[in-house]
Design a protein around this motif. Structure first.
Motif, short mmCIF file in Angstrom:
data_model
loop_
_atom_site.label_atom_id
_atom_site.label_comp_id
_atom_site.label_asym_id
_atom_site.label_seq_id
_atom_site.Cartn_x
_atom_site.Cartn_y
_atom_site.Cartn_z
N MET A 120 0.70 -0.94 0.04
CA MET A 120 -0.13 -0.13 -0.24
C MET A 120 1.01 1.58 0.19
N PRO A 121 0.54 2.22 -0.85
CA PRO A 121 1.88 3.31 -1.01
C PRO A 121 1.11 4.01 0.55
N THR A 122 2.14 4.24 0.79
CA THR A 122 1.97 5.50 2.18
C THR A 122 2.52 6.74 1.70
N TYR A 123 1.21 7.97 1.78
CA TYR A 123 1.70 9.17 1.09
C TYR A 123 2.10 9.52 2.71
N THR A 124 3.02 10.61 3.17
CA THR A 124 3.06 11.49 4.31
C THR A 124 2.79 13.10 3.75
N VAL A 125 2.15 14.11 3.89
CA VAL A 125 1.95 15.53 3.99
C VAL A 125 2.25 16.36 4.94
N THR A 126 3.15 16.93 5.07
CA THR A 126 4.20 17.94 6.01
C THR A 126 3.28 18.69 5.83
N VAL A 127 2.35 19.59 6.12
CA VAL A 127 2.59 21.31 5.99
C VAL A 127 3.54 21.67 7.04
N ALA A 128 4.14 23.50 6.56
CA ALA A 128 4.50 24.10 7.34
C ALA A 128 4.47 25.59 6.80
N ASN A 129 3.87 26.44 8.11
CA ASN A 129 3.64 27.75 7.78
C ASN A 129 1.84 27.84 7.27
N LEU A 130 1.08 26.73 6.67
CA LEU A 130 -0.36 26.23 6.39
C LEU A 130 -1.35 26.15 7.50
N SER A 131 -2.12 25.93 7.33
CA SER A 131 -2.94 25.16 7.67
C SER A 131 -3.49 24.69 6.99
N THR A 167 1.45 27.99 -4.72
CA THR A 167 2.05 28.11 -6.51
C THR A 167 2.43 26.26 -5.96
N ALA A 168 2.82 26.38 -7.17
CA ALA A 168 3.36 24.25 -7.25
C ALA A 168 4.86 24.44 -6.84
N GLU A 169 5.43 25.82 -6.57
CA GLU A 169 6.61 25.79 -6.46
C GLU A 169 6.74 25.87 -5.39
N ASP A 170 5.77 25.76 -4.11
CA ASP A 170 5.86 25.85 -2.61
C ASP A 170 5.80 24.21 -2.44
N VAL A 171 5.02 23.60 -3.34
CA VAL A 171 4.79 21.84 -2.59
C VAL A 171 6.37 20.79 -3.61
N VAL A 216 4.19 22.31 1.22
CA VAL A 216 3.69 21.26 1.75
C VAL A 216 4.51 20.29 1.05
N TYR A 217 5.11 19.30 1.95
CA TYR A 217 6.13 17.81 1.56
C TYR A 217 5.07 16.47 1.76
N VAL A 218 5.11 16.47 -0.01
CA VAL A 218 4.45 15.06 0.61
C VAL A 218 5.77 14.06 0.25
N HIS A 219 5.81 13.04 1.07
CA HIS A 219 6.63 11.99 1.03
C HIS A 219 6.32 10.10 0.15
N GLY A 220 6.34 10.21 -0.67
CA GLY A 220 5.54 8.69 -0.69
C GLY A 220 6.53 7.10 -0.58
N LEU A 269 -1.48 10.42 5.20
CA LEU A 269 -0.98 10.89 6.49
C LEU A 269 -1.01 11.97 6.96
N PHE A 270 -1.26 13.03 7.32
CA PHE A 270 -1.14 14.42 8.01
C PHE A 270 -0.22 15.21 8.72
N PHE A 271 0.08 15.52 8.46
CA PHE A 271 1.29 16.49 9.95
C PHE A 271 1.71 17.63 9.59
N SER A 272 2.20 18.61 10.18
CA SER A 272 2.18 20.06 10.32
C SER A 272 3.48 20.90 11.43
N THR A 273 4.10 21.43 11.10
CA THR A 273 4.94 21.47 12.03
C THR A 273 4.72 23.01 12.30
#
Length: 143
Positions: free
Chosen positions: A1-12, A97-101, A64-68, A43-47
């Motif tokens: 199963m692919p696991t994607y961890t999405v971490t957001v910084a300075n964003l709610s 923007t796409a530059e921030d993903v 936004v950072y996505v680690h799959g 899975l979602f996480f925020s800093t």
């Protein structure tokens, strides 16, 4: 199963945005790899403010950072199409923007992953693997 961890910084992100992003990632994974939708988990996480640094300095820009973690065995073309589809949808949903993903995919051999109590199948062998699940587990999977 692919696991994607999405971490957001300075964003709610709202619960609705998280749901939309999880659906976008699931849809992209299914569309580009052919793996069943129920395989994808997100899975979602925020800093916290002041916990994200770039180049040694505190970053204040929304990102936004996505680690799959995905099964090995797919071509670079498939993986890049998957990443592009995710990138476009995540940027749109998050309102950045796409530059921030930033997206990272890491291949793991199926023989090094256990889910639902068994080693994962090779890409393309999911249907047989799913049939071997107990009826109770199969009935609880999202359609």
């Amino acid at each position: 199963m692919p696991t994607y961890t999405v971490t957001v910084a300075n964003l709610s992100l709202s619960v609705q945005q998280k749901s939309q992003i999880a659906n976008a990632i699931t849809t992209a994974h299914n569309a580009q790899t052919g793996a069943p939708r129920f395989f994808a988990q997100v899975l979602f996480f925020s800093t916290d403010e002041g916990d994200h640094f770039v180049g040694g300095s505190v970053n204040k820009a929304p990102q936004v950072y996505v680690h799959g973690l995905v099964r090995q065995g797919r071509s670079n073309e498939v993986k890049q199409a998957l990443m592009i589809q995710m990138l476009e949808e995540i940027a749109r949903i998050a309102g950045i923007t796409a530059e921030d993903v930033w997206i990272y995919l890491q291949d793991i051999p199926a023989t090094q992953m256990i889910e639902f109590g068994r080693f994962l199948p090779a890409p393309g062998d999911e249907a047989e693997w799913e049939r071997e699940m107990t009826p109770e587990k199969r009935s609880r999977l999202p359609k």
